[in-house]
Design an enzyme around this catalytic site. Structure first.
Site, PDB file in Angstrom:
ATOM      1  N   HIS A 170      25.249  80.603   1.436  1.00 30.14           N
ATOM      2  CA  HIS A 170      26.101  79.417   1.404  1.00 30.14           C
ATOM      3  C   HIS A 170      25.319  78.196   0.957  1.00 30.14           C
ATOM      4  CE1 HIS A 170      28.319  75.917   2.929  1.00 30.14           C
ATOM      5  NE2 HIS A 170      29.389  76.677   2.861  1.00 30.14           N
ATOM      6  N   CYS A 171      24.070  78.092   1.372  1.00 31.02           N
ATOM      7  CA  CYS A 171      23.347  76.822   1.229  1.00 31.02           C
ATOM      8  C   CYS A 171      23.025  76.438  -0.203  1.00 31.02           C
ATOM      9  CB  CYS A 171      22.056  76.879   2.051  1.00 31.02           C
ATOM     10  SG  CYS A 171      22.345  76.978   3.826  1.00 31.02           S
ATOM     11  N   ILE A 172      22.337  77.313  -0.951  1.00 28.87           N
ATOM     12  CA  ILE A 172      21.800  76.900  -2.247  1.00 28.87           C
ATOM     13  C   ILE A 172      22.868  76.815  -3.341  1.00 28.87           C
ATOM     14  CG2 ILE A 172      20.058  77.337  -4.007  1.00 28.87           C
ATOM     15  CD1 ILE A 172      19.021  76.455  -1.263  1.00 28.87           C
ATOM     16  N   ASP A 218      26.081  74.100  -1.283  1.00 33.03           N
ATOM     17  CA  ASP A 218      25.900  72.799  -0.636  1.00 33.03           C
ATOM     18  C   ASP A 218      25.569  71.652  -1.591  1.00 33.03           C
ATOM     19  OD1 ASP A 218      26.387  74.224   1.617  1.00 33.03           O
ATOM     20  OD2 ASP A 218      24.456  73.888   2.573  1.00 33.03           O
ATOM     21  N   PRO A 219      24.636  71.817  -2.561  1.00 28.38           N
ATOM     22  CA  PRO A 219      24.336  70.688  -3.446  1.00 28.38           C
ATOM     23  C   PRO A 219      25.548  70.192  -4.228  1.00 28.38           C
ATOM     24  CG  PRO A 219      22.606  72.324  -3.569  1.00 28.38           C
ATOM     25  CD  PRO A 219      23.732  72.946  -2.794  1.00 28.38           C
TER      26      PRO A 219
END
Length: 415
Positions: free
Chosen positions: A260-262, A265-266
């Protein structure tokens, strides 16, 4: 009130948080809209990688309870929202789960309660979306009748060194009193709590952390392409640069970014900048462009490896090893293996996969790892699980393409 905290959303973020709070002696209620999750946890069965069935059984024995009845939220002194925020149309976050959870809390909000949002989102969500909903549905005033704050989740599935207890917790409240309250709450079961000036700073800190990784991964992914063309071993370059004891942190190329993060999120931050300020966050958009094209690049490299030996990719048997987004876990969220398989299938390749953590995927699975590796025209190491002896597999394969830079044998081709 009968519970210290109710945690809304019992997935990869909420369940480890519930575990740490329970271990600290707090009374914890878990709320989830999925009755199957609620029932399984109550019976001591886990559905996330980082917690075993024994862990969940230990939590239940320690007083952890689960429910799908939102009225029970009123029994808790603190409500923590840990629901998903997937990417929506236009690259902004889909806040339906957040608004749904906030509405459930708002309908059951009591004076003196603390409400914390942990779901990753764009700056301003806590103050512009969550707080007004809570006030409207409860008739209470934030900062006066109840407290509201944001604290970004930092769960790293599969990380055996850092978990919920020893990873520093960033907190930011709507008022300084709200920050005091949320700091005291997490301080009961997390080693280090870090205060920010407010909710927007806490929200943006999470996005900065992952944007930093996104941009640096894009840097080495782009370097991987031209280093291959120039005959330079990028893995050796990174190893050499890593010996510098200051001013450098190693990042590694790969077939794409997952989780999910990389990859997601950005984009929340980029979307927020574009929608509110009218200009692009160019670093993020360029990084996204580079990282998103890596599966197609890996597919082209695979095609070239076959072509070099006079083998057509159309009809070639290709074995994909590891289809999760991280090593040694079963989590497949945004895994680059999925677009890679799509690219190879569009070229006419006949695909099979092996993954010790995944039983069903979009292509046929093989249980015979060594037999399949020897029979395939090309083996691609997409994710390096601990169960794989990459050098051994490279030795028995006709062609072996290592996208993770773990092989040392000359038989392997590295990204």
């Amino acid at each position: 009130m009968s519970f210290d905290v109710v945690i809304l959303g019992l997935g990869y973020v909420g369940l480890p948080l519930a575990q740490q709070a329970t271990r600290a002696g707090m009374s914890v209620l878990g709320f989830d809209v999925n009755p199957a999750v609620v029932e399984a946890l109550a019976a001591g069965r886990s559905h996330v990688d980082d917690l075993s069935d024994a862990d969940v059984a230990e939590m239940v024995a320690g007083g952890f309870r689960t429910t799908s009845d939102e009225a029970r939220i009123a029994e808790a002194g603190t409500a923590v929202i840990c629901v998903p925020t997937p990417l929506a149309e236009g690259d902004g976050p889909d806040l339906r789960a957040v608004t749904g959870a906030t509405e459930a809390v708002g309908r059951n909000l009591r004076p003196g309660m603390l409400v914390v949002l942990e779901s990753t989102t764009y700056p301003g969500t806590t103050d512009d979306v969550v707080r007004p909903l809570l006030e409207k549905l409860s008739g209470l005033t934030a900062g006066v009748d109840f407290h509201v704050a944001f604290s970004p989740e930092r769960i790293d599935p599969g990380n055996e060194r850092f978990g919920a207890h020893n990873t520093p917790k960033v907190v930011g409240g709507y008022t300084s009193a709200c920050t005091d309250r949320v700091e005291a709450f997490y301080g009961r079961f997390i080693q280090t709590v870090v205060r920010t000036r407010g909710t927007r700073e806490a929200e943006t800190a999470k996005l900065l952390e992952n944007t930093y990784r996104h941009v640096n991964i894009a840097l080495v992914n782009e370097m991987a392409r031209f280093c291959h063309e120039l005959g330079i071993d990028l893995w050796d370059v990174i190893h050499a640069a890593s010996t510098k004891p200051f001013g450098f942190q190693a990042f590694y190329p790969g077939p794409g970014v997952g989780g999910h993060c990389i990859p997601i999120d950005p984009n929340y931050l980029s979307h927020n900048v574009r929608s509110k300020l009218g200009y692009p966050f160019r670093f993020v958009e360029l990084a996204q462009e580079i990282n998103a094209t890596m599966p197609a690049y890996v597919a082209r490299r695979a095609q070239n490896l076959l072509n070099a030996d006079g083998v057509a990719v159309h009809g070639a048997k290709i074995l994909l090893l590891g289809v999760t987004y991280k090593p040694n876990i079963a989590d497949q969220r945004e895994s680059p293996a999925t677009p890679l398989a799509r690219q190879l299938a569009s070229l006419g390749a006949v695909l099979t996969f092996h993954d010790p953590y995944v039983t069903e995927w979009g292509v046929p699975r093989t249980d015979d790892l060594e037999g399949a590796a020897a029979a395939a025209d090309l083996v691609i190491l997409v994710q390096h699980h601990r169960e794989y002896d990459a050098d051994h597999l490279a030795g028995i394969a006709k062609r072996f393409f290592d996208t993770r830079g773990v092989t040392t044998s000359r038989e392997a081709h590295r990204l």
